[in-house]
Write an enzyme that holds these catalytic residues in place. Structure first.
Site, PDB file in Angstrom:
ATOM      1  N   LYS A 109      39.235  36.414  10.356  1.00 58.87           N
ATOM      2  CA  LYS A 109      37.938  37.069  10.513  1.00 58.87           C
ATOM      3  C   LYS A 109      38.096  38.586  10.552  1.00 58.87           C
ATOM      4  CE  LYS A 109      35.896  33.038  12.825  1.00 58.87           C
ATOM      5  NZ  LYS A 109      35.094  32.557  13.981  1.00 58.87           N
TER       6      LYS A 109
ATOM      7  N   TYR B 125      28.319  28.467   7.394  1.00 59.04           N
ATOM      8  CA  TYR B 125      27.913  28.177   8.776  1.00 59.04           C
ATOM      9  C   TYR B 125      26.571  27.451   8.838  1.00 59.04           C
ATOM     10  CZ  TYR B 125      31.751  31.002  10.771  1.00 59.04           C
ATOM     11  OH  TYR B 125      32.986  31.490  11.158  1.00 59.04           O
TER      12      TYR B 125
ATOM     13  N   ASN C 238      36.814  35.597  17.489  1.00 61.36           N
ATOM     14  CA  ASN C 238      37.956  34.736  17.855  1.00 61.36           C
ATOM     15  C   ASN C 238      38.957  34.581  16.708  1.00 61.36           C
ATOM     16  OD1 ASN C 238      36.452  33.128  16.220  1.00 61.36           O
ATOM     17  ND2 ASN C 238      36.147  31.480  17.688  1.00 61.36           N
TER      18      ASN C 238
ATOM     19  N   HIS D 209      39.017  31.242  11.427  1.00 65.40           N
ATOM     20  CA  HIS D 209      38.289  30.003  11.141  1.00 65.40           C
ATOM     21  C   HIS D 209      39.253  29.042  10.467  1.00 65.40           C
ATOM     22  CE1 HIS D 209      35.422  27.103   9.574  1.00 65.40           C
ATOM     23  NE2 HIS D 209      36.171  27.132   8.484  1.00 65.40           N
TER      24      HIS D 209
ATOM     25  N   GLU E 253      34.327  23.392   2.288  1.00 70.83           N
ATOM     26  CA  GLU E 253      34.633  24.820   2.431  1.00 70.83           C
ATOM     27  C   GLU E 253      35.563  25.306   1.318  1.00 70.83           C
ATOM     28  OE1 GLU E 253      36.117  25.088   6.441  1.00 70.83           O
ATOM     29  OE2 GLU E 253      34.150  24.630   7.306  1.00 70.83           O
TER      30      GLU E 253
HETATM   31  P1  IDP Z   1      35.065  26.862  15.618  1.00 73.61           P
HETATM   32  O1  IDP Z   1      35.258  28.142  14.830  1.00 73.61           O
HETATM   33  O2  IDP Z   1      36.071  26.741  16.721  1.00 73.61           O
HETATM   34  O3  IDP Z   1      34.997  25.636  14.735  1.00 73.61           O
HETATM   35  P2  IDP Z   1      32.168  26.594  15.938  1.00 73.61           P
HETATM   36  O4  IDP Z   1      31.521  25.913  17.087  1.00 73.61           O
HETATM   37  O5  IDP Z   1      32.145  25.912  14.605  1.00 73.61           O
HETATM   38  O6  IDP Z   1      33.660  26.977  16.385  1.00 73.61           O
HETATM   39  O7  IDP Z   1      31.471  28.011  15.810  1.00 73.61           O
HETATM   40  C1  IDP Z   1      31.704  28.827  14.686  1.00 73.61           C
HETATM   41  C2  IDP Z   1      31.955  30.235  15.151  1.00 73.61           C
HETATM   42  O8  IDP Z   1      30.774  30.751  15.761  1.00 73.61           O
HETATM   43  C3  IDP Z   1      33.025  30.374  16.256  1.00 73.61           C
HETATM   44  O9  IDP Z   1      34.341  30.403  15.739  1.00 73.61           O
HETATM   45  C4  IDP Z   1      32.636  31.679  16.906  1.00 73.61           C
HETATM   46  O10 IDP Z   1      33.042  32.779  16.098  1.00 73.61           O
HETATM   47  C5  IDP Z   1      31.114  31.596  16.848  1.00 73.61           C
HETATM   48  N1  IDP Z   1      30.537  30.990  18.065  1.00 73.61           N
HETATM   49  C6  IDP Z   1      30.474  29.682  18.403  1.00 73.61           C
HETATM   50  N2  IDP Z   1      29.871  29.482  19.584  1.00 73.61           N
HETATM   51  C7  IDP Z   1      29.531  30.707  20.022  1.00 73.61           C
HETATM   52  C8  IDP Z   1      28.883  31.186  21.214  1.00 73.61           C
HETATM   53  O11 IDP Z   1      28.501  30.426  22.104  1.00 73.61           O
HETATM   54  N3  IDP Z   1      28.717  32.533  21.317  1.00 73.61           N
HETATM   55  C9  IDP Z   1      29.127  33.398  20.359  1.00 73.61           C
HETATM   56  N4  IDP Z   1      29.732  32.997  19.225  1.00 73.61           N
HETATM   57  C10 IDP Z   1      29.941  31.673  19.055  1.00 73.61           C
HETATM   58 MG    MG Z   2      33.530  25.051  13.357  1.00 75.19          MG
END
Ligand code: IDP
Ligand code: MG
Length: 137
Positions: free
Chosen positions: A10, A51, A114, A117, A128
């Site tokens: 990212k 997304y 974070n 992905h 994807e």
């Molecule tokens: P993942 O990347 O671990 O699969 P997902 O639930 O698919 O997590 O969410 C996609 C991305 O959206 C996350 O990696 C993070 O960057 C962001 N995200 C998910 N939940 C939150 C939240 O509660 N607050 C802010 N950003 C979030």
């Molecule tokens: Mg995800």
């Protein structure tokens, strides 16, 4: 079982100069192979598809803005159980909850930024990979 997964480093990972560190962790897993790697500026259209499951959630719009804030590095990785394996290397979504030793646990603080992905299932990987690398065989 050999699999293929999509990984995105990212914009925070690229901005912070962590591409080599993260790619290195993936490369060091025995027999995993990188079959595509590209620095890329994403657009809103691809992120909306990528997304799609999160459209309408409160974090969706800030997430998209973040993903547009700079280039990402998109990779295709092949190898033994690589879908589950890269998810394990990444750690859980919340970097504070992620164990030290994982990518998110070692380098992240806030949930949105974070670092990485990785496809979460064979179905997601297929979707994807088609979206990001439509020409790849
Ligand atoms: P993942 O990347 O671990 O699969 P997902 O639930 O698919 O997590 O969410 C996609 C991305 O959206 C996350 O990696 C993070 O960057 C962001 N995200 C998910 N939940 C939150 C939240 O509660 N607050 C802010 N950003 C979030
Ligand atoms: Mg995800």
């Amino acid at each position: 079982m050999s699999q293929r997964t999509l990984v995105l480093l990212k914009p925070d990972a690229v901005r912070r100069g962590l591409v080599g560190e993260i790619v290195g962790r993936i490369e060091r897993k025995a027999d995993w192979r990188i079959s595509a790697l590209e620095l890329r500026h994403l657009d809103r259209a691809i992120l909306e598809q990528h997304y799609a499951e999160h459209v309408g959630r409160p974090f969706y719009e800030p997430l998209v803005e973040f993903m547009l804030s700079g280039p990402v590095v998109a990779l295709v990785v092949d190898g033994e159980r690589v879908i589950e394996g890269v998810r394990r290397l990444a750690g859980p979504t919340d970097p504070i909850a992620a164990a030290p030793g994982s990518i998110r646990g070692d380098f992240g603080v806030i949930v949105r930024e974070n670092l990485i992905h990785a496809s979460d299932s064979a179905e997601s990987a297929e979707r994807e990979l088609k979206l990001f690398f439509p020409g790849l065989v």
